[in-house]
Motif scaffolding. Sequence first.
Motif, PDB file in Angstrom:
ATOM      1  N   SER A 148       0.826  -1.204   0.000  1.00 62.18           N
ATOM      2  CA  SER A 148       0.000   0.000   0.000  1.00 62.18           C
ATOM      3  C   SER A 148       0.862   1.256   0.000  1.00 62.18           C
ATOM      4  O   SER A 148       0.612   2.205  -0.754  1.00 62.18           O
ATOM      5  CB  SER A 148      -0.931   0.007   1.211  1.00 62.18           C
ATOM      6  OG  SER A 148      -1.663   1.204   1.301  1.00 62.18           O
ATOM      7  N   GLU A 149       1.887   1.283   0.836  1.00 64.27           N
ATOM      8  CA  GLU A 149       2.764   2.448   0.898  1.00 64.27           C
ATOM      9  C   GLU A 149       3.549   2.603  -0.404  1.00 64.27           C
ATOM     10  O   GLU A 149       3.805   3.724  -0.860  1.00 64.27           O
ATOM     11  CB  GLU A 149       3.709   2.322   2.080  1.00 64.27           C
ATOM     12  CG  GLU A 149       3.005   2.425   3.433  1.00 64.27           C
ATOM     13  CD  GLU A 149       3.951   2.216   4.600  1.00 64.27           C
ATOM     14  OE1 GLU A 149       5.084   1.748   4.373  1.00 64.27           O
ATOM     15  OE2 GLU A 149       3.537   2.498   5.744  1.00 64.27           O
ATOM     16  N   GLY A 150       3.905   1.462  -1.020  1.00 68.09           N
ATOM     17  CA  GLY A 150       4.632   1.522  -2.277  1.00 68.09           C
ATOM     18  C   GLY A 150       3.793   2.114  -3.391  1.00 68.09           C
ATOM     19  O   GLY A 150       4.283   2.893  -4.219  1.00 68.09           O
ATOM     20  N   GLU A 205      13.119   4.834  -2.242  1.00 73.68           N
ATOM     21  CA  GLU A 205      14.484   4.309  -2.191  1.00 73.68           C
ATOM     22  C   GLU A 205      14.488   2.844  -1.776  1.00 73.68           C
ATOM     23  O   GLU A 205      15.199   2.020  -2.349  1.00 73.68           O
ATOM     24  CB  GLU A 205      15.328   5.136  -1.214  1.00 73.68           C
ATOM     25  CG  GLU A 205      16.750   4.615  -1.041  1.00 73.68           C
ATOM     26  CD  GLU A 205      17.516   5.367   0.020  1.00 73.68           C
ATOM     27  OE1 GLU A 205      18.721   5.101   0.163  1.00 73.68           O
ATOM     28  OE2 GLU A 205      16.911   6.216   0.709  1.00 73.68           O
ATOM     29  N   TRP A 206      13.669   2.516  -0.780  1.00 71.74           N
ATOM     30  CA  TRP A 206      13.594   1.145  -0.300  1.00 71.74           C
ATOM     31  C   TRP A 206      12.839   0.256  -1.283  1.00 71.74           C
ATOM     32  O   TRP A 206      13.181  -0.909  -1.472  1.00 71.74           O
ATOM     33  CB  TRP A 206      12.932   1.106   1.070  1.00 71.74           C
ATOM     34  CG  TRP A 206      13.785   1.692   2.149  1.00 71.74           C
ATOM     35  CD1 TRP A 206      13.804   2.987   2.575  1.00 71.74           C
ATOM     36  CD2 TRP A 206      14.779   1.006   2.910  1.00 71.74           C
ATOM     37  NE1 TRP A 206      14.743   3.149   3.567  1.00 71.74           N
ATOM     38  CE2 TRP A 206      15.350   1.957   3.801  1.00 71.74           C
ATOM     39  CE3 TRP A 206      15.230  -0.304   2.938  1.00 71.74           C
ATOM     40  CZ2 TRP A 206      16.359   1.611   4.697  1.00 71.74           C
ATOM     41  CZ3 TRP A 206      16.231  -0.651   3.834  1.00 71.74           C
ATOM     42  CH2 TRP A 206      16.793   0.310   4.706  1.00 71.74           C
ATOM     43  N   ARG A 207      11.800   0.784  -1.891  1.00 71.43           N
ATOM     44  CA  ARG A 207      11.001  -0.017  -2.822  1.00 71.43           C
ATOM     45  C   ARG A 207      11.830  -0.477  -4.014  1.00 71.43           C
ATOM     46  O   ARG A 207      11.676  -1.606  -4.490  1.00 71.43           O
ATOM     47  CB  ARG A 207       9.797   0.797  -3.290  1.00 71.43           C
ATOM     48  CG  ARG A 207       8.910   0.076  -4.304  1.00 71.43           C
ATOM     49  CD  ARG A 207       7.582   0.787  -4.484  1.00 71.43           C
ATOM     50  NE  ARG A 207       7.751   2.224  -4.705  1.00 71.43           N
ATOM     51  CZ  ARG A 207       8.038   2.760  -5.884  1.00 71.43           C
ATOM     52  NH1 ARG A 207       8.169   1.993  -6.946  1.00 71.43           N
ATOM     53  NH2 ARG A 207       8.167   4.068  -6.015  1.00 71.43           N
ATOM     54  N   GLU A 208      12.716   0.386  -4.486  1.00 74.32           N
ATOM     55  CA  GLU A 208      13.514   0.054  -5.664  1.00 74.32           C
ATOM     56  C   GLU A 208      14.480  -1.102  -5.417  1.00 74.32           C
ATOM     57  O   GLU A 208      14.881  -1.788  -6.367  1.00 74.32           O
ATOM     58  CB  GLU A 208      14.288   1.292  -6.127  1.00 74.32           C
ATOM     59  CG  GLU A 208      13.389   2.375  -6.726  1.00 74.32           C
ATOM     60  CD  GLU A 208      14.149   3.651  -7.038  1.00 74.32           C
ATOM     61  OE1 GLU A 208      15.375   3.664  -6.782  1.00 74.32           O
ATOM     62  OE2 GLU A 208      13.534   4.620  -7.522  1.00 74.32           O
ATOM     63  N   VAL A 209      14.858  -1.322  -4.174  1.00 78.68           N
ATOM     64  CA  VAL A 209      15.834  -2.389  -3.890  1.00 78.68           C
ATOM     65  C   VAL A 209      15.204  -3.585  -3.192  1.00 78.68           C
ATOM     66  O   VAL A 209      15.898  -4.540  -2.832  1.00 78.68           O
ATOM     67  CB  VAL A 209      16.999  -1.839  -3.035  1.00 78.68           C
ATOM     68  CG1 VAL A 209      17.789  -0.813  -3.826  1.00 78.68           C
ATOM     69  CG2 VAL A 209      16.491  -1.234  -1.724  1.00 78.68           C
ATOM     70  N   ASP A 223      22.104   5.688  10.538  1.00 79.32           N
ATOM     71  CA  ASP A 223      20.912   6.495  10.259  1.00 79.32           C
ATOM     72  C   ASP A 223      20.006   5.858   9.211  1.00 79.32           C
ATOM     73  O   ASP A 223      18.796   5.950   9.297  1.00 79.32           O
ATOM     74  CB  ASP A 223      21.335   7.901   9.792  1.00 79.32           C
ATOM     75  CG  ASP A 223      21.968   8.710  10.921  1.00 79.32           C
ATOM     76  OD1 ASP A 223      21.728   8.365  12.097  1.00 79.32           O
ATOM     77  OD2 ASP A 223      22.680   9.680  10.622  1.00 79.32           O
ATOM     78  N   ASN A 224      20.593   5.223   8.208  1.00 74.64           N
ATOM     79  CA  ASN A 224      19.793   4.678   7.115  1.00 74.64           C
ATOM     80  C   ASN A 224      19.555   3.179   7.256  1.00 74.64           C
ATOM     81  O   ASN A 224      19.284   2.488   6.275  1.00 74.64           O
ATOM     82  CB  ASN A 224      20.472   4.959   5.762  1.00 74.64           C
ATOM     83  CG  ASN A 224      19.497   4.880   4.604  1.00 74.64           C
ATOM     84  OD1 ASN A 224      18.327   5.233   4.746  1.00 74.64           O
ATOM     85  ND2 ASN A 224      19.961   4.402   3.467  1.00 74.64           N
ATOM     86  N   VAL A 225      19.655   2.675   8.474  1.00 78.89           N
ATOM     87  CA  VAL A 225      19.422   1.249   8.734  1.00 78.89           C
ATOM     88  C   VAL A 225      18.036   1.074   9.332  1.00 78.89           C
ATOM     89  O   VAL A 225      17.628   1.837  10.211  1.00 78.89           O
ATOM     90  CB  VAL A 225      20.484   0.679   9.693  1.00 78.89           C
ATOM     91  CG1 VAL A 225      20.098  -0.707  10.174  1.00 78.89           C
ATOM     92  CG2 VAL A 225      21.842   0.633   9.010  1.00 78.89           C
TER      93      VAL A 225
END
Length: 203
Positions: A130-132, A139-143, A182-184
């Motif tokens: 849903s969020e995607g 950034e997270w969706r692409e990987v 921070d990005n974990v």
Amino acid sequence: MAEKKPGASHEENVRVLDAGALRALAHPLRVQIYDILSQYGAQTASTLAERTGESTGATSYHLRALAKHDLIREVEGRGSARERWWERPVGPVSFGNPEALKTPSGRAATQVVITEYMNRRHQQLLRYLSEGLRGADDEWREVSMLSTATARLTPEQLSELTQRIQAIIDETVDAYRHQDADNVRPVTIRADIFPLPTEGNLT
């Protein structure tokens, strides 16, 4: 079915939950609490109440019930008498106890635990989708990866496949068990590999 806490090594012995621990865990809120501790680390009754929408009294009660069977433990050297921190011990856990499955109560408890656990995973997947679709976390969706496939295998080939995939998961967990930046963020890793019904019996 096995559940693995981030930070658990594949070399550690799998704890097979006995009938008593399964019955203690066989409650929707307890499964939710146990899973939150597995995925997000140590929590208090108050933080769990915020995450679950339950009262602090309810989460505190269920934390104590889980602790009685060593499913969780109090974090040493953290918190106070009024604010106790709880964690899920590191190490893989199996919900499939062959002895428990021989009794009606054991089968019922096992079914509740696995069903609630998988329901939670399913809801997390639906939320991610849903969020995607709304464009959140690009950034997270692409990987990320959501993939299904079908192959025709023998039991021996299926065993080889599951071992290879498990080895990759174990390597990743071991390599990044203590990572903190921070990005974990927590990432759930699912591997659903099982035989389909045979032809003529597809329901």
